[in-house]
Design a protein around this motif. Sequence first.
Motif, mmCIF file in Angstrom:
data_model
loop_
_atom_site.group_PDB
_atom_site.id
_atom_site.type_symbol
_atom_site.label_atom_id
_atom_site.label_comp_id
_atom_site.label_asym_id
_atom_site.label_seq_id
_atom_site.Cartn_x
_atom_site.Cartn_y
_atom_site.Cartn_z
ATOM 1 N N ALA A 243 0.792 -1.233 0.000
ATOM 2 C CA ALA A 243 0.000 0.000 0.000
ATOM 3 C C ALA A 243 0.821 1.278 0.000
ATOM 4 O O ALA A 243 0.320 2.333 -0.404
ATOM 5 N N ALA A 244 2.065 1.249 0.451
ATOM 6 C CA ALA A 244 2.817 2.487 0.675
ATOM 7 C C ALA A 244 2.962 3.327 -0.593
ATOM 8 O O ALA A 244 2.698 4.538 -0.583
ATOM 9 N N ASP A 245 3.396 2.722 -1.693
ATOM 10 C CA ASP A 245 3.596 3.498 -2.919
ATOM 11 C C ASP A 245 2.290 4.094 -3.447
ATOM 12 O O ASP A 245 2.257 5.279 -3.811
ATOM 13 N N PRO A 246 1.173 3.327 -3.514
ATOM 14 C CA PRO A 246 -0.087 3.935 -3.954
ATOM 15 C C PRO A 246 -0.582 5.042 -3.020
ATOM 16 O O PRO A 246 -1.182 6.022 -3.475
ATOM 17 N N ILE A 247 -0.343 4.905 -1.712
ATOM 18 C CA ILE A 247 -0.730 5.975 -0.786
ATOM 19 C C ILE A 247 0.094 7.227 -1.080
ATOM 20 O O ILE A 247 -0.437 8.346 -1.165
ATOM 21 N N ALA A 248 1.399 7.056 -1.255
ATOM 22 C CA ALA A 248 2.267 8.194 -1.549
ATOM 23 C C ALA A 248 1.887 8.859 -2.867
ATOM 24 O O ALA A 248 2.026 10.082 -3.025
ATOM 25 N N ARG A 302 6.436 7.556 5.492
ATOM 26 C CA ARG A 302 6.888 7.657 6.879
ATOM 27 C C ARG A 302 6.219 8.814 7.611
ATOM 28 O O ARG A 302 5.826 8.706 8.768
ATOM 29 N N ALA A 303 6.071 9.948 6.928
ATOM 30 C CA ALA A 303 5.458 11.114 7.559
ATOM 31 C C ALA A 303 3.991 10.844 7.922
ATOM 32 O O ALA A 303 3.550 11.215 9.021
ATOM 33 N N GLU A 304 3.267 10.185 7.022
ATOM 34 C CA GLU A 304 1.851 9.860 7.309
ATOM 35 C C GLU A 304 1.740 8.905 8.487
ATOM 36 O O GLU A 304 0.869 9.063 9.354
ATOM 37 N N LEU A 305 2.602 7.900 8.534
ATOM 38 C CA LEU A 305 2.545 6.937 9.639
ATOM 39 C C LEU A 305 2.904 7.596 10.961
ATOM 40 O O LEU A 305 2.289 7.319 11.994
ATOM 41 N N ASP A 306 3.900 8.483 10.945
ATOM 42 C CA ASP A 306 4.270 9.186 12.181
ATOM 43 C C ASP A 306 3.122 10.094 12.645
ATOM 44 O O ASP A 306 2.866 10.204 13.847
ATOM 45 N N ALA A 307 2.418 10.705 11.688
ATOM 46 C CA ALA A 307 1.338 11.618 12.033
ATOM 47 C C ALA A 307 0.176 10.916 12.697
ATOM 48 O O ALA A 307 -0.492 11.481 13.584
ATOM 49 N N ILE A 308 -0.081 9.661 12.296
ATOM 50 C CA ILE A 308 -1.221 8.934 12.890
ATOM 51 C C ILE A 308 -0.746 8.009 14.029
ATOM 52 O O ILE A 308 -1.534 7.255 14.581
#
Length: 310
Positions: A243-248, A302-308
């Motif tokens: 999922a990481a690449d499609p989310i980015a 990484r930024a999205e995961l850190d934010a949540i």
Amino acid sequence: MNKFVEMQLFVTVVDAGSMSEAARRLGTTKSVVSERLQQLERRLGVPLLVRGRKMGITDPGQTFYAHCVRILAQVCEAEDAVLDAQASMRGQLRVAAPMAASVRYLGPMLARFAAIYPDLRMEIDLSDRYVNMHDENYDVAIRMGNLQDSTLVAWPITVNRHLICASPGYLAGRGTPADPAELSAHDGLLYGNREPQGTWQLLVNGQLESFRIRNRLCTDSGHQLLEATKAGLGLAILPTFLAADPIAAGELQIVLPACSPSGGVVSAIYRQSHRASPKIRTLVNFLAEQIGDPPVWERPIRAELDAIGT
């Protein structure tokens, strides 16, 4: 017969789960294996195995197996101590790894590993099916998820993070669920190896709870699940290595981040009788370095995961 040979024979039979498979692995016949086991049991004065349609192991057999594994491992360690590391990287290494994680990540890593050790013959089975280490003669398997079999040795590498995802188009048309109780009104894309009944196990306030979601599509392929999610067919639970690449890229969005289900860990597993041989240790150390912790595939988000806080 030499006691060490007896021990190796017995361990092979237990690991193989049948006389026929043990004979195949040992390069002999079923009758020879059976006769040698009977000789061992007569010498020890106790039955080690339960013969029948499905072979079992007696309590004395369990005790003897544990000691055999430990002693044979010590013998191998003594040999390894006088061998140079490069010399030990010869022969065959059978590896099982999940297809979904191999197309982009594990496959290239295993290819680089094979290039470093040209004297090592690698047999690599890429499949998303559950590999039974007792029934199939693999040296090591890379497993992603929660581990069930306590008789196997697990070498954790990194977290196997999972996220609930959907396409922006699906969410624009159907709305974004703000509470897991709303999932029953949504279309679900299900991974057949994990959730064939259309029930998701999600974390709510630190507790696992079950939630129903409509079965729009069910597949045993992680890549099919990803493509269906990107196409806007519904909500899906996806590992970050998919999922990481499609989310980015903005093709997917994270939904209900506070309720993200546990995906367990990425681990290397092997049978106790195989112990951490130099080949297994070298491979797992290489993969751990290549994957990293947090894993390399999470770098784009990484930024999205850190934010949540995930």
